[in-house]
Write an enzyme that holds these catalytic residues in place. Structure first.
Site, PDB file in Angstrom:
ATOM      1  N   ARG A   3      -4.949   9.627   5.827  1.00 10.64           N
ATOM      2  CA  ARG A   3      -4.091   8.563   5.295  1.00 10.64           C
ATOM      3  C   ARG A   3      -2.707   8.584   5.925  1.00 10.64           C
ATOM      4  O   ARG A   3      -2.165   7.539   6.294  1.00 10.64           O
ATOM      5  CB  ARG A   3      -4.002   8.669   3.772  1.00 10.64           C
ATOM      6  CG  ARG A   3      -5.300   8.311   3.075  1.00 10.64           C
ATOM      7  CD  ARG A   3      -5.151   8.381   1.584  1.00 10.64           C
ATOM      8  NE  ARG A   3      -4.919   9.763   1.169  1.00 10.64           N
ATOM      9  CZ  ARG A   3      -4.457  10.119  -0.014  1.00 10.64           C
ATOM     10  NH1 ARG A   3      -4.154   9.213  -0.908  1.00 10.64           N
ATOM     11  NH2 ARG A   3      -4.278  11.382  -0.318  1.00 10.64           N
ATOM     12  N   ASN A  48      -7.596   6.863  -0.800  1.00 10.76           N
ATOM     13  CA  ASN A  48      -8.851   7.593  -0.947  1.00 10.76           C
ATOM     14  C   ASN A  48      -9.716   6.918  -1.990  1.00 10.76           C
ATOM     15  O   ASN A  48      -9.206   6.359  -2.962  1.00 10.76           O
ATOM     16  CB  ASN A  48      -8.600   9.035  -1.370  1.00 10.76           C
ATOM     17  CG  ASN A  48      -8.149   9.918  -0.235  1.00 10.76           C
ATOM     18  OD1 ASN A  48      -8.274   9.559   0.927  1.00 10.76           O
ATOM     19  ND2 ASN A  48      -7.623  11.064  -0.563  1.00 10.76           N
TER      20      ASN A  48
END
Length: 164
Positions: free
Chosen positions: A91, A109
């Protein structure tokens, strides 16, 4: 001979030595505390806090807005990357690369172990980001990569959202 018995033997020898009797008597109020042989959790030093720019929303300030020229086509896609993509800084890497390309959107996520990404911007830059996301950062392994057109609002800048 164990460590405790060695220390005890040395203390007895120290007490019986004629030159040390006077010095030892001065310190008799101190108790013997053995050196711990195991590494206890409460004795570990705490690591410094990690700098997480997404907590301060700095990524949205650094990303430039795409030009307002109406001739540039805006493309918005939703991407789902599966494999070893969580706990490998996927990320953070996505936020950094999307900000470099001037894209808007978010990354988060998912509960099933995959990562969901919304990319919005110039069509060629979105395609470039999709190619980058197929490989990801050095520690990740992307085994499945799906891309869908989307009409979702990307928001301001590119952000890392909380997991769900």
């Amino acid at each position: 001979m164990s460590l405790k018995s060695q220390i005890l033997w040395n203390c007895v020898a120290l007490l019986n030595h004629p030159l040390q009797k006077q010095t030892v008597r001065q310190f008799h109020q101190f108790q013997f505390r053995p050196i711990p042989t195991t590494f206890h959790r409460h004795l570990r030093p705490t690591p410094p806090p990690l700098f997480r720019p997404h907590l301060f929303n700095m990524s949205s300030q650094a990303s430039p807005d795409p030009p307002s020229d109406s001739s540039v086509p805006i493309k918005t896609v939703k991407v789902v990357a599966s494999g070893r993509v969580q706990r490998v800084h996927y990320r953070d890497w996505t936020v950094q690369n999307a900000t470099e390309l001037g894209l808007k959107g978010w990354v988060k996520n998912r509960g099933d172990g995959s990562v969901e990404i919304l990319l919005s911007g110039e069509a060629d830059k979105v395609d470039e980001m999709q190619e980058r996301c197929r490989t990801g950062p050095p520690l990740c392994v992307v085994t499945k990569f799906q891309s869908f057109p989307s009409t979702e609002d990307p928001g301001i800048g590119f952000q890392r959202l909380q997991s769900y």
